[in-house]
Design a protein around this motif. Structure first.
Motif, PDB file in Angstrom:
ATOM      1  N   THR A  48       0.845  -1.270   0.100  1.00  0.00           N
ATOM      2  CA  THR A  48       0.063  -0.075  -0.194  1.00  0.00           C
ATOM      3  C   THR A  48       0.904   1.241   0.028  1.00  0.00           C
ATOM      4  OG1 THR A  48      -0.240  -0.172   2.333  1.00  0.00           O
ATOM      5  CG2 THR A  48      -2.020  -1.121   1.256  1.00  0.00           C
ATOM      6  N   ASN A  81      -7.821   6.238   5.505  1.00  0.00           N
ATOM      7  CA  ASN A  81      -6.665   5.691   6.169  1.00  0.00           C
ATOM      8  C   ASN A  81      -6.666   4.279   6.555  1.00  0.00           C
ATOM      9  OD1 ASN A  81      -4.895   5.147   8.855  1.00  0.00           O
ATOM     10  ND2 ASN A  81      -4.450   7.185   8.249  1.00  0.00           N
ATOM     11  N   CYS A  82      -5.441   3.680   6.787  1.00  0.00           N
ATOM     12  CA  CYS A  82      -5.707   2.215   6.804  1.00  0.00           C
ATOM     13  C   CYS A  82      -6.083   1.726   8.246  1.00  0.00           C
ATOM     14  CB  CYS A  82      -4.174   1.617   6.267  1.00  0.00           C
ATOM     15  SG  CYS A  82      -4.182   0.163   5.484  1.00  0.00           S
ATOM     16  N   ARG A  83      -6.139   2.481   8.961  1.00  0.00           N
ATOM     17  CA  ARG A  83      -6.585   2.087  10.538  1.00  0.00           C
ATOM     18  C   ARG A  83      -8.147   1.550  10.512  1.00  0.00           C
ATOM     19  NH1 ARG A  83      -8.068   7.645  10.793  1.00  0.00           N
ATOM     20  NH2 ARG A  83      -5.913   8.212  11.403  1.00  0.00           N
ATOM     21  N   LEU A  85      -8.725  -0.945   9.012  1.00  0.00           N
ATOM     22  CA  LEU A  85      -8.549  -2.593   9.521  1.00  0.00           C
ATOM     23  C   LEU A  85      -8.370  -2.971  11.026  1.00  0.00           C
ATOM     24  CD1 LEU A  85      -5.965  -3.329   6.523  1.00  0.00           C
ATOM     25  CD2 LEU A  85      -8.274  -3.905   6.680  1.00  0.00           C
ATOM     26  N   GLN A  86      -8.222  -1.995  11.722  1.00  0.00           N
ATOM     27  CA  GLN A  86      -8.240  -2.579  13.163  1.00  0.00           C
ATOM     28  C   GLN A  86      -9.500  -2.585  13.735  1.00  0.00           C
ATOM     29  OE1 GLN A  86      -6.005   0.968  14.316  1.00  0.00           O
ATOM     30  NE2 GLN A  86      -4.207   0.629  12.910  1.00  0.00           N
ATOM     31  N   ARG A  99       2.010   4.851  14.916  1.00  0.00           N
ATOM     32  CA  ARG A  99       1.686   6.276  14.936  1.00  0.00           C
ATOM     33  C   ARG A  99       3.230   7.007  15.226  1.00  0.00           C
ATOM     34  NH1 ARG A  99      -2.433   5.908  17.942  1.00  0.00           N
ATOM     35  NH2 ARG A  99      -1.535   5.972  19.993  1.00  0.00           N
ATOM     36  N   ILE A 102       5.377   6.971  12.317  1.00  0.00           N
ATOM     37  CA  ILE A 102       5.280   7.678  11.201  1.00  0.00           C
ATOM     38  C   ILE A 102       5.376   9.081  11.549  1.00  0.00           C
ATOM     39  CG2 ILE A 102       3.091   8.721  10.098  1.00  0.00           C
ATOM     40  CD1 ILE A 102       1.981   5.695  10.152  1.00  0.00           C
ATOM     41  N   LEU A 112       0.058  -6.991  13.936  1.00  0.00           N
ATOM     42  CA  LEU A 112      -1.330  -6.324  14.500  1.00  0.00           C
ATOM     43  C   LEU A 112      -2.378  -7.239  14.306  1.00  0.00           C
ATOM     44  CD1 LEU A 112      -1.117  -3.226  12.544  1.00  0.00           C
ATOM     45  CD2 LEU A 112      -1.443  -2.863  15.206  1.00  0.00           C
ATOM     46  N   ASN A 114      -5.687  -7.692  12.614  1.00  0.00           N
ATOM     47  CA  ASN A 114      -6.411  -6.580  11.815  1.00  0.00           C
ATOM     48  C   ASN A 114      -7.903  -7.646  11.416  1.00  0.00           C
ATOM     49  OD1 ASN A 114      -4.339  -4.834   9.584  1.00  0.00           O
ATOM     50  ND2 ASN A 114      -4.929  -4.590  11.646  1.00  0.00           N
ATOM     51  N   ASN A 124      -1.409  -9.522  11.209  1.00  0.00           N
ATOM     52  CA  ASN A 124      -0.776  -8.794  10.006  1.00  0.00           C
ATOM     53  C   ASN A 124       0.556  -8.096  10.475  1.00  0.00           C
ATOM     54  OD1 ASN A 124       0.087  -6.920   8.045  1.00  0.00           O
ATOM     55  ND2 ASN A 124      -1.988  -5.548   8.034  1.00  0.00           N
ATOM     56  N   LEU A 126       2.966  -5.922   9.698  1.00  0.00           N
ATOM     57  CA  LEU A 126       2.950  -4.794   9.056  1.00  0.00           C
ATOM     58  C   LEU A 126       4.316  -3.982   8.841  1.00  0.00           C
ATOM     59  CD1 LEU A 126       1.454  -2.388   7.436  1.00  0.00           C
ATOM     60  CD2 LEU A 126       0.907  -1.432   9.829  1.00  0.00           C
ATOM     61  N   GLY A 143       3.427   0.753   2.536  1.00  0.00           N
ATOM     62  CA  GLY A 143       3.082  -0.285   3.716  1.00  0.00           C
ATOM     63  C   GLY A 143       3.261  -1.691   3.029  1.00  0.00           C
ATOM     64  N   GLN A 145       2.200  -5.509   3.729  1.00  0.00           N
ATOM     65  CA  GLN A 145       1.255  -6.300   4.597  1.00  0.00           C
ATOM     66  C   GLN A 145       1.618  -7.913   4.620  1.00  0.00           C
ATOM     67  OE1 GLN A 145      -0.100  -3.882   3.021  1.00  0.00           O
ATOM     68  NE2 GLN A 145      -0.864  -2.364   4.340  1.00  0.00           N
TER      69      GLN A 145
HETATM   70  C1  LIG Z   1       1.458   2.939   4.407  1.00  0.00           C
HETATM   71  C2  LIG Z   1       0.573   2.576   5.554  1.00  0.00           C
HETATM   72  C3  LIG Z   1      -0.057   1.097   5.762  1.00  0.00           C
HETATM   73  C4  LIG Z   1      -0.775   0.788   6.729  1.00  0.00           C
HETATM   74  N1  LIG Z   1      -1.285  -0.250   6.804  1.00  0.00           N
HETATM   75  C5  LIG Z   1      -1.895  -0.790   7.997  1.00  0.00           C
HETATM   76  C6  LIG Z   1      -2.498  -1.908   7.951  1.00  0.00           C
HETATM   77  O1  LIG Z   1      -2.256  -3.081   7.019  1.00  0.00           O
HETATM   78  N2  LIG Z   1      -3.136  -2.277   9.080  1.00  0.00           N
HETATM   79  C7  LIG Z   1      -3.178  -1.342  10.122  1.00  0.00           C
HETATM   80  O2  LIG Z   1      -3.646  -1.842  11.184  1.00  0.00           O
HETATM   81  N3  LIG Z   1      -2.562  -0.145  10.083  1.00  0.00           N
HETATM   82  C8  LIG Z   1      -2.048   0.135   9.102  1.00  0.00           C
HETATM   83  N4  LIG Z   1      -1.511   1.428   9.039  1.00  0.00           N
HETATM   84  C9  LIG Z   1      -1.594   2.322  10.207  1.00  0.00           C
HETATM   85  C10 LIG Z   1      -2.590   2.842  10.213  1.00  0.00           C
HETATM   86  O3  LIG Z   1      -2.988   3.549   9.194  1.00  0.00           O
HETATM   87  C11 LIG Z   1      -2.359   4.300  11.098  1.00  0.00           C
HETATM   88  O4  LIG Z   1      -1.040   4.883  10.937  1.00  0.00           O
HETATM   89  C12 LIG Z   1      -2.323   3.708  12.618  1.00  0.00           C
HETATM   90  O5  LIG Z   1      -3.200   3.019  13.109  1.00  0.00           O
HETATM   91  C13 LIG Z   1      -1.725   4.829  13.550  1.00  0.00           C
HETATM   92  O6  LIG Z   1      -2.386   6.018  13.357  1.00  0.00           O
HETATM   93  P1  LIG Z   1      -3.733   6.377  14.244  1.00  0.00           P
HETATM   94  O7  LIG Z   1      -3.596   6.575  15.720  1.00  0.00           O
HETATM   95  O8  LIG Z   1      -4.133   7.682  13.441  1.00  0.00           O
HETATM   96  O9  LIG Z   1      -4.720   5.546  13.968  1.00  0.00           O
HETATM   97  C14 LIG Z   1      -0.670   1.751   7.776  1.00  0.00           C
HETATM   98  C15 LIG Z   1      -0.153   2.877   7.709  1.00  0.00           C
HETATM   99  C16 LIG Z   1       0.463   3.540   6.575  1.00  0.00           C
HETATM  100  C17 LIG Z   1       1.138   4.590   6.472  1.00  0.00           C
END
Ligand SMILES: Cc1cc2nc3c(=O)[nH]c(=O)nc-3n(C[C@H](O)[C@H](O)[C@H](O)COP(=O)(O)O)c2cc1C
Length: 684
Positions: A48, A81-83, A85-86, A99, A102, A112, A114, A124, A126, A143, A145
């Motif tokens: 991703t 946003n990929c979250r 999946l959580q 977080r 990033i 994690l 998912n 996953n 990740l 990303g 996975q």
């Molecule tokens: C490129 C990329 C791919 C991601 N893939 C996943 C994923 O497959 N599963 C997941 O639970 N979070 C994934 N994340 C993480 C969430 O998008 C997010 O960054 C994480 O939940 C922490 O941020 P938040 O506290 O704002 O939710 C990915 C983040 C990025 C940047």
């Protein structure tokens, strides 16, 4: 192939791709970007791309594998946003790690939980990595996975199996420890009774049987002790001590133990301690002694010519320092094929090892475990036909200036001190057999003995009587030995200071410590044999840290079995107090049988005394009188015991006439005594 329509994926430019690619018609047909996109689409892991320049860093590209893994189509994912999946069971600590990474623009890998589109869960693995442009500006996050559910399941299964195995092993170890403990207690009775039996008059055949039984008992006890040790080690219950001790004393004790066996085979037994080895070190003297004893015993057993040497040297600093211990023999050696298996548990199954090591087959395993627990490693060098060297290095440091009380660390192997003035001893022990054995041994050593069966009664007696010593069983009904000791220690004056010797089948360090903390002065592990019991009694009485009881006046309720009576009073035919003690010490119903046995034995011995007299065999006379004296004393036949003691003295002194005169008196007294013992009121 799924492809973002919102934005083009970041593809390597020609120069960065050029570092890893060469010119090819394929690039000409699709271009670098097209070809890389095809590659990403084909990989089996999810890929991703998220854009940090857009609000909430949405996904701008997903590959097919992502859709296969999650069930979400690209149009359901792109721009979010990929979250998403959580879910409820996703570990928030792992999410926080992503977080934070990033925010720091740093790569991160997490595992994690998912949720797929259909609600099912998957693990996953990740990996998120930032992508920077040529100017160093953050352009995207990639990303990757990876569905690792199968691996996680297998791991969890293994972990569960490991926990189950651990629990089963602990249960087994606890069971073994408990059983060994249970077996040791009655073995105490067996060994003690055999020792008493061997002190009686036996013919050669009977003696041989009894000796064999004792030897088998000893072997069995050694095995039980091994099992107890290994189960304690496996249950993590064996603590290693760190106390100052003198190395030479440990080595001397080890060699003393093996001296008789070595001398019998004409082997030289020696110790070599390098001059730069510190005299006193900090460590666990008992465990070191156990390891060395085991190795030296084996070495002696398998060496026919030459000798066994215990060598201690400083280990080279380059290899970490410490002290190097070696047990070197000139024995038959161990073939290389056997060497490998030697330290494994139950290596005994191999007959070649059984021949060499006898016993439970646990000895070397215990050595290895103990050495490991002490921070070392044991290994062996052996040349078949030439000899074997067992070597281990322990991180023992010098105990410069440490306050050392050698007599507390190791039993002093010097000859036993002359016994203290005999007085009155209290035995608090709930096992009848043990009462019988301990009481009989102590009585024969000249002590007057009181016996109680529980802690409460022990405290009551200790409050009323000045005892020279209390032998306190730790596990007792009503009030256990520890609590009873605390109460005795709380008594005012001399009675609160009485030396207390713990008797216990539980011999772990913690048990010993608990006894010391309760205020006991010494510890006597069960099973009890005559020598250890008497030695422990002497040691506790001689211990200068233990307030010595005032030499007690002749005890009121019964003179020592063969002792004199300063008042000039005649010894009673039957000392009721001794008999009452005996009745207390055995099942009351057994007393008549015991008395009958004594009578039988005494009659047989008297007949032989008569024979010895007729044959003018003063040596035999002295020996027979001696044995009759102790059994008469034990059964309260005070006057007879006194007369036989005098007979023994005259026979030893070679005064035949005097002995003959005394023998007449002995016969007369014996008749009266046996009649009195058979009287119903005596037995009742
Ligand atoms: C490129 C990329 C791919 C991601 N893939 C996943 C994923 O497959 N599963 C997941 O639970 N979070 C994934 N994340 C993480 C969430 O998008 C997010 O960054 C994480 O939940 C922490 O941020 P938040 O506290 O704002 O939710 C990915 C983040 C990025 C940047």
């Amino acid at each position: 192939m799924s492809r973002s329509t919102a934005s083009s994926p970041t593809t390597p430019n020609a120069s960065s791709a050029g570092a890893r690619a060469i010119a090819s018609p394929a690039f000409d047909a699709l271009g670098v970007a097209g070809l890389l996109e095809a590659a990403i689409a084909a990989v089996p892991t999810g890929v991703t791309i998220a854009d940090p320049a857009l609000p909430d860093c949405p996904i701008v590209y997903v590959n097919d594998a992502f859709t296969r893994m999650t069930g979400y189509l690209p149009e359901e994912v792109l721009g979010r946003n990929c979250r998403f999946l959580q879910g409820a069971r996703t570990d928030q600590a792992a999410v926080a790690r992503v977080r934070e990474a990033i925010a720091r623009r740093a790569p991160v890998t997490v595992e994690l939980l998912n949720y797929r589109k259909d609600g099912s869960r998957f693990w996953n693995e990740l990996h998120v990595a930032p992508v920077f442009d040529a100017a160093g500006a953050l352009t995207a996050f990639i990303g990757i996975q990876h569905d690792v559910t199968a691996r996680k399941k297998a791991e969890a299964g293994r972990e569960r199996a490991r926990r189950l195995a651990e629990r089963a092993n602990r249960t087994k170890s606890d069971f073994l420890a408990a059983m060994s403990h249970e077996i040791r207690t009655p073995m105490n009775g067996v060994m003690g009774t055999l020792a008493l039996l061997l002190e009686t008059e036996l013919d050669a055949e009977q003696r041989a049987y009894a000796e064999t039984a004792r030897q088998c008992g000893k072997d069995l006890l050694a095995i039980i002790n091994d099992i107890l040790d290994i189960s304690r080690i496996e249950a993590g219950k064996l603590a290693i001590e760190s106390v100052p001790f003198r190395l030479a004393e440990v080595v001397r004790a080890v060699l003393d133990l093996a001296a008789a066996a070595a001398a019998e085979k004409g082997l030289k037994l020696e110790a070599r301690i390098a001059p730069d080895v510190p005299d006193t070190v900090i460590g666990d003297p008992l465990r070191l002694k156990q390891v060395l004893t085991n190795l030296v015993d084996n070495a002696v057993k398998f060496t026919a010519v030459g000798g066994v040497t215990v060598a201690i040297d400083q280990a080279p600093e380059a290899t970490g320092g410490g002290l190097s211990f070696a047990v070197i023999d000139t024995g038959i050696g161990i073939p290389p094929s056997v060497q490998k298996r030697l330290f494994s548990r139950f290596a005994q199954a191999d007959p070649s090892i059984t021949r060499r090591f006898g016993g439970s087959g646990l000895g070397l395993t215990i050595c290895r475990r103990l050495v490991t627990l002490m921070g070392g490693e044991i290994r062996l060098d052996s040349i078949p036909g030439k000899g074997t060297t067992f070597r281990f290095v322990l991180p023992l440091r010098a105990a410069e200036g440490a306050g050392l009380a050698p007599e507390r660390v190791l039993p002093d192997p010097s000859p036993p001190k002359p016994p203290a003035a005999r007085g009155r001893v209290l035995i608090a022990e709930d096992s009848r057999t043990n009462q019988l054995v301990v009481a009989a041994i102590l009585r024969r050593a000249g002590w007057t003995v009181d016996v109680v069966s529980d802690g409460r009664e022990a405290v009551r007696r200790a409050t009323e009587t000045d005892y020279a010593l209390i032998l306190m069983d730790v596990q007792m009904p009503e009030l256990d030995g520890l609590a009873a000791t605390r109460r005795v220690r709380a008594l005012p004056g001399q009675r609160g200071q009485v030396p207390i010797l713990a008797i216990s089948g539980a011999t772990a360090e913690a048990d010993r410590r608990a006894c010391a903390q309760a205020g006991m002065n010494g510890f006597l592990p069960k099973p009890i044999d005559r020598t250890t019991l008497l030695d422990a009694v002497e040691a506790v009485l001689a211990d200068r840290r233990c307030p010595q009881p005032q030499p007690s006046p002749p005890a009121p309720a019964g003179p020592a079995p063969s002792g004199g009576d300063e008042s000039g009073r005649e010894d009673p035919l039957i000392d009721r107090a001794v008999l009452a003690d005996l009745r207390e010490s055995v099942e009351p119903a057994r007393l008549p049988r015991l008395l009958a046995l004594f009578a039988e034995e005494a009659e047989a011995r008297l007949a032989r005394i008569a024979e010895a007299l007729a044959g003018h065999d003063l040596d035999a006379l002295a020996r027979l009188a001696h044995t009759l004296k102790s059994s008469a004393g034990a059964f309260g036949a005070a006057a007879l015991a006194r007369a036989v003691a005098a007979l023994e003295e005259e026979a030893r002194a070679g005064r035949a006439e005097e002995a003959a005169r005394l023998a007449e008196r002995v016969f007369a007294l014996a008749q009266a005594t046996l009649a009195a013992l058979r009287a119903p009121e005596t037995v009742a």
